[in-house]
Motif scaffolding. Structure first.
Motif, PDB file in Angstrom:
ATOM      1  N   GLY A   1       0.896  -1.249   0.130  1.00 43.84           N
ATOM      2  CA  GLY A   1      -0.091  -0.067   0.024  1.00 43.84           C
ATOM      3  C   GLY A   1       0.692   1.329  -0.067  1.00 43.84           C
ATOM      4  N   SER A   2       2.009   1.198   0.600  1.00 43.74           N
ATOM      5  CA  SER A   2       2.762   2.524   0.655  1.00 43.74           C
ATOM      6  C   SER A   2       3.358   2.939  -0.635  1.00 43.74           C
ATOM      7  CB  SER A   2       3.767   2.163   1.782  1.00 43.74           C
ATOM      8  OG  SER A   2       4.684   1.277   1.209  1.00 43.74           O
ATOM      9  N   VAL A   3       3.633   2.195  -1.405  1.00 47.41           N
ATOM     10  CA  VAL A   3       4.046   2.384  -2.814  1.00 47.41           C
ATOM     11  C   VAL A   3       2.921   2.869  -3.795  1.00 47.41           C
ATOM     12  CG1 VAL A   3       5.317   1.697  -4.858  1.00 47.41           C
ATOM     13  CG2 VAL A   3       6.008   0.909  -2.657  1.00 47.41           C
ATOM     14  N   SER A   4       1.812   2.024  -3.650  1.00 43.42           N
ATOM     15  CA  SER A   4       0.636   2.452  -4.588  1.00 43.42           C
ATOM     16  C   SER A   4       0.184   3.817  -4.242  1.00 43.42           C
ATOM     17  CB  SER A   4      -0.506   1.573  -4.553  1.00 43.42           C
ATOM     18  OG  SER A   4      -0.859   1.107  -3.358  1.00 43.42           O
ATOM     19  N   GLN A   5      -0.071   4.032  -2.658  1.00 43.00           N
ATOM     20  CA  GLN A   5      -0.611   5.256  -2.320  1.00 43.00           C
ATOM     21  C   GLN A   5       0.459   6.442  -2.466  1.00 43.00           C
ATOM     22  OE1 GLN A   5      -2.093   5.342   1.910  1.00 43.00           O
ATOM     23  NE2 GLN A   5      -2.733   3.343   1.736  1.00 43.00           N
ATOM     24  N   ALA A   6       1.642   6.197  -2.448  1.00 42.20           N
ATOM     25  CA  ALA A   6       2.675   7.085  -2.810  1.00 42.20           C
ATOM     26  C   ALA A   6       2.442   7.723  -4.323  1.00 42.20           C
ATOM     27  CB  ALA A   6       4.245   6.824  -2.628  1.00 42.20           C
ATOM     28  N   LEU A   7       2.367   6.844  -5.272  1.00 39.98           N
ATOM     29  CA  LEU A   7       2.093   7.058  -6.750  1.00 39.98           C
ATOM     30  C   LEU A   7       0.596   7.840  -6.825  1.00 39.98           C
ATOM     31  CD1 LEU A   7       3.343   3.873  -8.349  1.00 39.98           C
ATOM     32  CD2 LEU A   7       3.981   6.143  -8.810  1.00 39.98           C
ATOM     33  N   LEU A   8      -0.295   7.555  -5.869  1.00 40.45           N
ATOM     34  CA  LEU A   8      -1.444   8.176  -6.073  1.00 40.45           C
ATOM     35  C   LEU A   8      -1.402   9.501  -5.752  1.00 40.45           C
ATOM     36  CD1 LEU A   8      -3.956   5.452  -4.697  1.00 40.45           C
ATOM     37  CD2 LEU A   8      -3.575   6.050  -7.058  1.00 40.45           C
ATOM     38  N   HIS A   9      -0.401   9.779  -5.025  1.00 42.17           N
ATOM     39  CA  HIS A   9      -0.328  11.490  -4.413  1.00 42.17           C
ATOM     40  C   HIS A   9       0.489  12.227  -5.292  1.00 42.17           C
ATOM     41  CE1 HIS A   9      -2.954  11.017  -0.972  1.00 42.17           C
ATOM     42  NE2 HIS A   9      -2.323  10.110  -0.401  1.00 42.17           N
ATOM     43  N   HIS A  10       1.630  11.438  -5.837  1.00 46.35           N
ATOM     44  CA  HIS A  10       2.931  12.146  -6.265  1.00 46.35           C
ATOM     45  C   HIS A  10       3.386  11.717  -7.827  1.00 46.35           C
ATOM     46  CE1 HIS A  10       3.558  13.356  -2.430  1.00 46.35           C
ATOM     47  NE2 HIS A  10       3.767  12.295  -1.857  1.00 46.35           N
ATOM     48  N   ALA A  11       2.629  10.728  -8.435  1.00 46.42           N
ATOM     49  CA  ALA A  11       2.678  10.643  -9.888  1.00 46.42           C
ATOM     50  C   ALA A  11       2.442  11.466 -10.570  1.00 46.42           C
ATOM     51  CB  ALA A  11       2.074   9.208 -10.177  1.00 46.42           C
ATOM     52  N   HIS A  12       3.205  12.064 -11.883  1.00 49.91           N
ATOM     53  CA  HIS A  12       3.076  12.742 -12.411  1.00 49.91           C
ATOM     54  C   HIS A  12       1.969  12.474 -13.892  1.00 49.91           C
ATOM     55  CE1 HIS A  12       6.388  15.138 -10.823  1.00 49.91           C
ATOM     56  NE2 HIS A  12       6.917  13.929 -10.666  1.00 49.91           N
ATOM     57  N   CYS A  13       1.359  11.258 -13.797  1.00 49.57           N
ATOM     58  CA  CYS A  13       0.383  10.783 -14.860  1.00 49.57           C
ATOM     59  C   CYS A  13      -0.756   9.934 -14.256  1.00 49.57           C
ATOM     60  CB  CYS A  13       1.234  10.270 -15.886  1.00 49.57           C
ATOM     61  SG  CYS A  13       2.113   8.578 -15.253  1.00 49.57           S
ATOM     62  N   PRO A  14      -1.498   9.524 -14.975  1.00 50.49           N
ATOM     63  CA  PRO A  14      -2.626   8.791 -14.152  1.00 50.49           C
ATOM     64  C   PRO A  14      -1.902   7.334 -13.734  1.00 50.49           C
ATOM     65  CG  PRO A  14      -3.521   9.730 -16.346  1.00 50.49           C
ATOM     66  CD  PRO A  14      -1.894  10.177 -16.125  1.00 50.49           C
ATOM     67  N   VAL A  15      -2.539   6.748 -12.805  1.00 51.10           N
ATOM     68  CA  VAL A  15      -2.052   5.528 -12.087  1.00 51.10           C
ATOM     69  C   VAL A  15      -3.325   4.680 -12.182  1.00 51.10           C
ATOM     70  CG1 VAL A  15      -1.164   4.677 -10.023  1.00 51.10           C
ATOM     71  CG2 VAL A  15      -0.515   6.880 -10.517  1.00 51.10           C
ATOM     72  N   ALA A  16      -3.032   3.350 -12.421  1.00 49.57           N
ATOM     73  CA  ALA A  16      -3.873   2.208 -12.475  1.00 49.57           C
ATOM     74  C   ALA A  16      -3.467   1.350 -11.349  1.00 49.57           C
ATOM     75  CB  ALA A  16      -4.170   1.500 -13.959  1.00 49.57           C
ATOM     76  N   VAL A  17      -4.145   1.072 -10.538  1.00 49.92           N
ATOM     77  CA  VAL A  17      -3.828  -0.027  -9.485  1.00 49.92           C
ATOM     78  C   VAL A  17      -4.821  -1.119  -9.392  1.00 49.92           C
ATOM     79  CG1 VAL A  17      -3.639  -0.380  -6.841  1.00 49.92           C
ATOM     80  CG2 VAL A  17      -3.515   2.185  -7.761  1.00 49.92           C
ATOM     81  N   VAL A  18      -4.069  -2.398  -9.568  1.00 50.79           N
ATOM     82  CA  VAL A  18      -4.628  -3.638  -9.926  1.00 50.79           C
ATOM     83  C   VAL A  18      -4.477  -4.629  -8.657  1.00 50.79           C
ATOM     84  CG1 VAL A  18      -5.004  -5.653 -11.703  1.00 50.79           C
ATOM     85  CG2 VAL A  18      -4.296  -3.151 -12.357  1.00 50.79           C
ATOM     86  N   ARG A  19      -5.601  -4.879  -8.027  1.00 52.33           N
ATOM     87  CA  ARG A  19      -5.646  -5.850  -6.710  1.00 52.33           C
ATOM     88  C   ARG A  19      -5.444  -7.135  -7.235  1.00 52.33           C
ATOM     89  NH1 ARG A  19     -10.054  -6.056  -4.276  1.00 52.33           N
ATOM     90  NH2 ARG A  19      -9.263  -7.092  -2.718  1.00 52.33           N
ATOM     91  N   GLY A  20      -4.667  -7.701  -6.318  1.00 56.19           N
ATOM     92  CA  GLY A  20      -4.772  -9.419  -6.508  1.00 56.19           C
ATOM     93  C   GLY A  20      -6.112 -10.086  -6.200  1.00 56.19           C
ATOM     94  N   ALA A  21      -5.915 -11.296  -6.573  1.00 61.14           N
ATOM     95  CA  ALA A  21      -7.533 -11.924  -6.375  1.00 61.14           C
ATOM     96  C   ALA A  21      -7.674 -12.652  -4.915  1.00 61.14           C
ATOM     97  CB  ALA A  21      -7.183 -12.953  -7.464  1.00 61.14           C
ATOM     98  N   SER A  22      -6.805 -12.180  -4.000  1.00 60.97           N
ATOM     99  CA  SER A  22      -6.947 -12.599  -2.508  1.00 60.97           C
ATOM    100  C   SER A  22      -7.820 -11.785  -1.847  1.00 60.97           C
ATOM    101  CB  SER A  22      -5.567 -12.622  -2.193  1.00 60.97           C
ATOM    102  OG  SER A  22      -4.742 -11.463  -2.056  1.00 60.97           O
TER     103      SER A  22
END
Length: 297
Positions: free
Chosen positions: A273-294
């Protein structure tokens, strides 16, 4: 590559959500899918009229405001992709709950990276962050300013949970006719040790063994996808460094970054979560987050 399905976009009338509508319309067109514009209506705590004030203008009140913002979103979608089928729905409920429920029938949910405050505060950043953890399909988080140029960057950690992110990124690159950069970031703290060549020295490995193992991990993670998507040009990048900083820097020249919502466990966690959340807040382009099946985490 045409599919049939449903793309859902959450709207609140903010500039960010209207940008999300345009992106969602284009995603629906690429997939051959329909688009559903969703507004989550939260009853105000203050005494604000649902309809017009008795002594005020006929266009007053929350009901008219909601109708207006939804109509504007639908118009934006039809302008962005006139050929797609666009529907809309206003659902009473908290935004995260509403969008999570909508995600059950969707192949993609699109939201803005930030929204409006006050009564209409639907897609503030916290909603996007929580949705990527609880949604039942991939979530695309869009900023107001984004470019259609550049490659798609895929963050690869080699975990079983990250396989769905690899699938999504290859399909997205094929849909968009874009190049794909498969990026794996490692450090001496998160890289698994390769088997020692000398069993009498279990911790001794020749120079470069860790880097070679990480290159192998990346190759194995995307093996088979190049055969399924021969039209997608793929560049392998194995970087020794910090995951969050490297992916954020790569987003500067990308049109999209794709990551998994969870990755390796323990100290080796790359796409937690820390990496995906960092991208959501700081990436310079759209971000797609894909959850695993668990399931939720």
């Amino acid at each position: 590559m045409v599919t049939s399905g449903l793309v859902v976009v959450g709207v609140d009338g903010s500039a960010s959500s209207l940008a999300a509508v345009e992106s969602a319309a284009r995603e629906a067109r690429l997939r051959g899918a329909s688009l559903r514009v969703v507004h989550a209506f939260v009853w105000p705590a203050t005494h604000v009229p649902i309809g017009a004030w008795p002594l005020g203008p006929p266009e007053g009140g929350i009901h008219h405001m909601v109708e207006h913002l939804v109509a504007e979103a639908v118009e934006r979608a039809r302008k962005a992709a006139p050929e797609i089928d666009v529907s809309h729905v206003v659902v009473t409920g908290e935004p995260l709950t509403v969008l999570e429920a909508q995600s059950r029938a969707a192949e993609l949910v699109v939201v803005g990276s930030r929204g409006m405050g006050g009564f209409v505060g639907l897609l503030v950043g916290s909603t996007a962050v929580h949705l990527v953890s609880h949604g039942r399909c991939p979530v695309l988080v869009v900023r107001e300013q984004s470019s259609a140029e550049g490659p798609i960057v895929l963050g690869v950690d080699g975990s079983p949970a990250g396989e769905l992110a690899v699938d999504f990124a290859f399909a997205e690159a094929a849909f968009r006719q874009a190049d794909l950069v498969a990026l794996h970031v490692w450090s001496t703290w998160n890289a698994p040790l390769p088997p020692p060549q000398d069993s009498s020295q279990p911790y001794a490995n020749p120079p470069g063994a860790l880097a070679a193992e990480e290159k192998r991990l990346l190759s194995e993670a995307i093996a088979g996808h190049r055969e399924r998507y021969p039209e997608v040009s793929v560049e392998h990048q194995v970087v020794h460094g910090r995951t969050r900083e490297t992916l954020i820097e790569a987003s500067r020249t990308a049109q999209l970054v794709v990551v998994g919502a969870r990755g390796r466990d323990g100290f080796a966690g790359l796409l937690l979560g820390s990496v995906s959340q960092a991208l959501l807040h700081h990436a310079h382009c759209p971000v797609a987050v894909v959850r695993g099946a668990s399931g939720p985490h």
